[in-house]
Motif scaffolding. Structure first.
Motif, PDB file in Angstrom:
ATOM      1  N   ALA A 186       5.552   2.155  17.540  1.00 56.45           N
ATOM      2  CA  ALA A 186       5.697   0.923  17.457  1.00 56.45           C
ATOM      3  C   ALA A 186       6.812   0.135  16.740  1.00 56.45           C
ATOM      4  O   ALA A 186       7.441   1.009  16.199  1.00 56.45           O
ATOM      5  CB  ALA A 186       4.348   0.110  17.161  1.00 56.45           C
ATOM      6  N   GLY A 187       7.021  -1.196  16.872  1.00 52.34           N
ATOM      7  CA  GLY A 187       8.093  -1.501  16.136  1.00 52.34           C
ATOM      8  C   GLY A 187       7.967  -1.380  14.547  1.00 52.34           C
ATOM      9  O   GLY A 187       9.042  -1.350  13.958  1.00 52.34           O
ATOM     10  N   SER A 188       6.983  -1.482  14.071  1.00 46.33           N
ATOM     11  CA  SER A 188       6.675  -1.243  12.553  1.00 46.33           C
ATOM     12  C   SER A 188       5.992  -0.216  12.028  1.00 46.33           C
ATOM     13  O   SER A 188       5.582  -0.111  10.911  1.00 46.33           O
ATOM     14  CB  SER A 188       5.958  -2.669  12.236  1.00 46.33           C
ATOM     15  N   HIS A 189       5.366   0.669  12.960  1.00 42.88           N
ATOM     16  CA  HIS A 189       4.587   1.762  12.328  1.00 42.88           C
ATOM     17  C   HIS A 189       4.621   2.702  13.398  1.00 42.88           C
ATOM     18  O   HIS A 189       5.103   2.764  14.606  1.00 42.88           O
ATOM     19  CB  HIS A 189       3.247   1.420  12.000  1.00 42.88           C
ATOM     20  N   VAL A 190       4.244   4.162  12.911  1.00 44.56           N
ATOM     21  CA  VAL A 190       4.066   5.294  13.735  1.00 44.56           C
ATOM     22  C   VAL A 190       2.343   5.543  13.807  1.00 44.56           C
ATOM     23  O   VAL A 190       1.971   5.662  12.617  1.00 44.56           O
ATOM     24  CB  VAL A 190       4.784   6.224  13.221  1.00 44.56           C
TER      25      VAL A 190
ATOM     26  N   LEU B 185       8.727   6.331   5.831  1.00 46.46           N
ATOM     27  CA  LEU B 185       7.611   5.902   6.222  1.00 46.46           C
ATOM     28  C   LEU B 185       6.416   5.609   5.277  1.00 46.46           C
ATOM     29  O   LEU B 185       6.588   6.447   3.992  1.00 46.46           O
ATOM     30  CB  LEU B 185       6.939   6.442   7.656  1.00 46.46           C
ATOM     31  N   TYR B 186       5.464   4.786   5.190  1.00 51.15           N
ATOM     32  CA  TYR B 186       4.363   4.560   4.060  1.00 51.15           C
ATOM     33  C   TYR B 186       3.088   4.544   4.735  1.00 51.15           C
ATOM     34  O   TYR B 186       2.899   3.740   5.814  1.00 51.15           O
ATOM     35  CB  TYR B 186       4.715   3.328   3.432  1.00 51.15           C
ATOM     36  N   GLY B 187       2.299   5.389   4.334  1.00 48.30           N
ATOM     37  CA  GLY B 187       0.893   5.567   4.632  1.00 48.30           C
ATOM     38  C   GLY B 187      -0.025   4.997   3.442  1.00 48.30           C
ATOM     39  O   GLY B 187       0.442   4.958   2.242  1.00 48.30           O
ATOM     40  N   SER B 188      -1.237   4.818   3.651  1.00 49.39           N
ATOM     41  CA  SER B 188      -1.859   4.167   2.539  1.00 49.39           C
ATOM     42  C   SER B 188      -3.565   4.415   2.724  1.00 49.39           C
ATOM     43  O   SER B 188      -3.909   5.055   3.758  1.00 49.39           O
ATOM     44  CB  SER B 188      -2.082   2.517   2.944  1.00 49.39           C
ATOM     45  N   LEU B 189      -4.070   4.500   1.573  1.00 44.36           N
ATOM     46  CA  LEU B 189      -5.631   4.846   1.681  1.00 44.36           C
ATOM     47  C   LEU B 189      -6.328   3.639   0.801  1.00 44.36           C
ATOM     48  O   LEU B 189      -5.755   3.059  -0.148  1.00 44.36           O
ATOM     49  CB  LEU B 189      -5.818   6.033   0.921  1.00 44.36           C
ATOM     50  N   LEU B 190      -7.593   3.641   1.001  1.00 40.33           N
ATOM     51  CA  LEU B 190      -8.475   2.608   0.072  1.00 40.33           C
ATOM     52  C   LEU B 190      -9.326   3.541  -0.370  1.00 40.33           C
ATOM     53  O   LEU B 190     -10.223   4.097   0.258  1.00 40.33           O
ATOM     54  CB  LEU B 190      -9.100   1.608   1.194  1.00 40.33           C
ATOM     55  N   LEU B 191      -9.360   3.552  -1.692  1.00 40.61           N
ATOM     56  CA  LEU B 191     -10.200   4.717  -2.539  1.00 40.61           C
ATOM     57  C   LEU B 191     -11.119   3.980  -3.599  1.00 40.61           C
ATOM     58  O   LEU B 191     -11.079   2.953  -4.074  1.00 40.61           O
ATOM     59  CB  LEU B 191      -9.181   5.532  -3.291  1.00 40.61           C
TER      60      LEU B 191
ATOM     61  N   VAL C 149      -3.755   2.604  -2.124  1.00 42.25           N
ATOM     62  CA  VAL C 149      -2.693   3.663  -2.749  1.00 42.25           C
ATOM     63  C   VAL C 149      -2.025   3.708  -1.364  1.00 42.25           C
ATOM     64  O   VAL C 149      -2.141   3.706  -0.405  1.00 42.25           O
ATOM     65  CB  VAL C 149      -3.317   5.127  -2.951  1.00 42.25           C
ATOM     66  N   ALA C 150      -0.628   3.901  -1.760  1.00 39.87           N
ATOM     67  CA  ALA C 150       0.480   3.905  -0.780  1.00 39.87           C
ATOM     68  C   ALA C 150       1.158   5.183  -1.154  1.00 39.87           C
ATOM     69  O   ALA C 150       1.541   5.397  -2.279  1.00 39.87           O
ATOM     70  CB  ALA C 150       1.332   2.741  -0.503  1.00 39.87           C
ATOM     71  N   PHE C 151       1.706   5.871   0.086  1.00 39.32           N
ATOM     72  CA  PHE C 151       2.339   7.089  -0.050  1.00 39.32           C
ATOM     73  C   PHE C 151       3.742   6.660   0.559  1.00 39.32           C
ATOM     74  O   PHE C 151       3.765   6.293   1.603  1.00 39.32           O
ATOM     75  CB  PHE C 151       1.788   8.260   0.555  1.00 39.32           C
ATOM     76  N   HIS C 152       4.848   7.331  -0.223  1.00 39.66           N
ATOM     77  CA  HIS C 152       6.259   7.025   0.456  1.00 39.66           C
ATOM     78  C   HIS C 152       6.676   8.308   0.921  1.00 39.66           C
ATOM     79  O   HIS C 152       6.943   9.153   0.131  1.00 39.66           O
ATOM     80  CB  HIS C 152       7.241   6.348  -0.780  1.00 39.66           C
ATOM     81  N   ALA C 153       6.800   8.558   2.476  1.00 38.28           N
ATOM     82  CA  ALA C 153       7.189   9.826   2.780  1.00 38.28           C
ATOM     83  C   ALA C 153       8.822   9.652   3.389  1.00 38.28           C
ATOM     84  O   ALA C 153       9.183   8.804   4.016  1.00 38.28           O
ATOM     85  CB  ALA C 153       6.369  10.210   4.022  1.00 38.28           C
ATOM     86  N   LEU C 154       9.509  10.706   2.866  1.00 42.06           N
ATOM     87  CA  LEU C 154      10.888  10.759   3.566  1.00 42.06           C
ATOM     88  C   LEU C 154      10.961  11.189   5.058  1.00 42.06           C
ATOM     89  O   LEU C 154      10.021  11.635   5.502  1.00 42.06           O
ATOM     90  CB  LEU C 154      11.635  11.912   2.475  1.00 42.06           C
TER      91      LEU C 154
ATOM     92  N   ASN D 207       3.643   3.038   8.060  1.00 40.52           N
ATOM     93  CA  ASN D 207       4.637   1.960   8.357  1.00 40.52           C
ATOM     94  C   ASN D 207       5.908   2.034   7.865  1.00 40.52           C
ATOM     95  O   ASN D 207       6.248   2.773   7.202  1.00 40.52           O
ATOM     96  CB  ASN D 207       3.942   0.786   7.475  1.00 40.52           C
ATOM     97  N   THR D 208       6.608   1.100   8.328  1.00 41.63           N
ATOM     98  CA  THR D 208       8.368   1.119   7.913  1.00 41.63           C
ATOM     99  C   THR D 208       8.566   0.493   6.649  1.00 41.63           C
ATOM    100  O   THR D 208       9.513   0.590   6.112  1.00 41.63           O
ATOM    101  CB  THR D 208       8.919   0.325   8.904  1.00 41.63           C
ATOM    102  N   THR D 209       7.233  -0.097   6.040  1.00 40.26           N
ATOM    103  CA  THR D 209       7.534  -0.875   4.822  1.00 40.26           C
ATOM    104  C   THR D 209       6.364  -0.561   3.904  1.00 40.26           C
ATOM    105  O   THR D 209       5.330  -0.565   4.333  1.00 40.26           O
ATOM    106  CB  THR D 209       7.651  -2.514   4.886  1.00 40.26           C
ATOM    107  N   LEU D 210       6.463  -0.429   2.488  1.00 39.08           N
ATOM    108  CA  LEU D 210       5.681  -0.490   1.427  1.00 39.08           C
ATOM    109  C   LEU D 210       4.433  -1.571   1.652  1.00 39.08           C
ATOM    110  O   LEU D 210       3.377  -1.404   1.534  1.00 39.08           O
ATOM    111  CB  LEU D 210       6.327  -0.196   0.154  1.00 39.08           C
TER     112      LEU D 210
END
Length: 273
Positions: A133-137, A34-40, A115-120, A87-90
């Motif tokens: 949901a279908g595309s995010h948690v 999954l991919y999370g993001s921040l606006l910095l 910024v986007a984080f790629h979590a295993l 999210n399920t995509t970057l």
């Protein structure tokens, strides 16, 4: 701590926890990355460093993650946050950051960094509460959530097609913060401080019946006391040379000056120059 943007328009509310009926596919944090993001909005020096292609990508990613805090990964406190969902995509994660910037009120003058984080995938033995949901948690568990980062990506300002991508040779241990200080697990308190940064001084003590981390008011009061002490030392009137018997009076004089500043409401605050 990083400066994180606040969005003014809500993102659609995630769906309810999926049922077993039907054929709809839902995001699953235990079976897919999954991919999370921040606006910095980064300090100027750090901004120049992390966007300088001549510098090693690993060093830039480490500096960026240190600035954010390993224990301060994005999480949505409400369903109105643009960033904070995983999210399920970057591309979807970076789109969240872009939407947050587009709908932001009172934009700072400096350029933004997405910024986007790629979590295993999470360990299936310890799954936190979440809504899929279908595309995010959307993580709803109040406690902190440990993750392993496979990579860190960030966009070049004003050039959204240009992406810096740092792949970690070994997954980096990180965490989503707890929703509140009392929700922090002992493992989180031992590894991170109240700002979500890696500890260097051992785990934080847990006061009996009190909050896990120091309340903001406590830190502000400590800073105020320090400023008052400095002002007292600068403003204390000069006195004639003291004899040996009179020498202990100087600390008392400084203390009287501090008490006067406390009660008069004229204590000086930090000034921007």
């Amino acid at each position: 701590m990083p400066s994180i943007a606040t969005a003014s328009a809500p993102r659609p509310k995630p769906s309810s926890t999926p049922s077993t009926s039907g054929t709809t596919s839902y995001a699953d944090p235990t079976s897919q990355p999954l991919y999370g993001s921040l606006l910095l909005y980064l300090p100027p020096g750090l901004h120049r460093f992390v966007h300088d292609d001549t510098r090693p990508i690993a060093a830039r990613a480490d500096a960026l993650l240190q600035h954010i805090g390993h224990g301060n990964l994005p999480r949505a406190a409400t369903t109105e946050d643009f960033t904070g969902f995983w999210n399920t995509t970057l591309g979807a994660a970076l789109a969240d950051a872009a939407h947050a910037e587009a709908f932001q009120l009172d934009k700072p003058p400096q350029p933004a960094t997405h910024v986007a984080f790629h979590a295993l995938p999470l360990d299936s033995d310890t799954v936190p509460d979440y809504i899929a949901a279908g595309s995010h948690v959307h993580y709803t568990d109040a406690a902190d959530i440990s993750v392993r980062l496979a990579s860190l990506s960030w966009r070049t300002p004003n050039r959204p097609w240009s992406l810096h991508n740092a792949v970690f040779p070994t997954p980096v241990a990180a965490s989503l913060p707890p929703l509140g200080p009392l929700d922090a697990t002992p493992e989180y308190r031992a590894r991170y401080d109240e700002l979500g940064e890696l500890r260097t001084d051992g785990p934080a003590p847990v006061p009996q019946g009190g909050p896990v981390h120091a309340a903001p008011g406590t830190r502000i009061r400590a800073l105020t006391d320090k400023l008052i002490q400095e002002v007292a030392e600068r403003t204390a009137p000069p006195s004639p040379p003291a004899t040996a018997a009179e020498a202990p009076a100087a600390p008392q004089q400084a203390q009287q000056t501090m008490e006067h500043l406390r009660t008069s409401g004229r204590a000086m605050g930090p000034q921007v120059r």
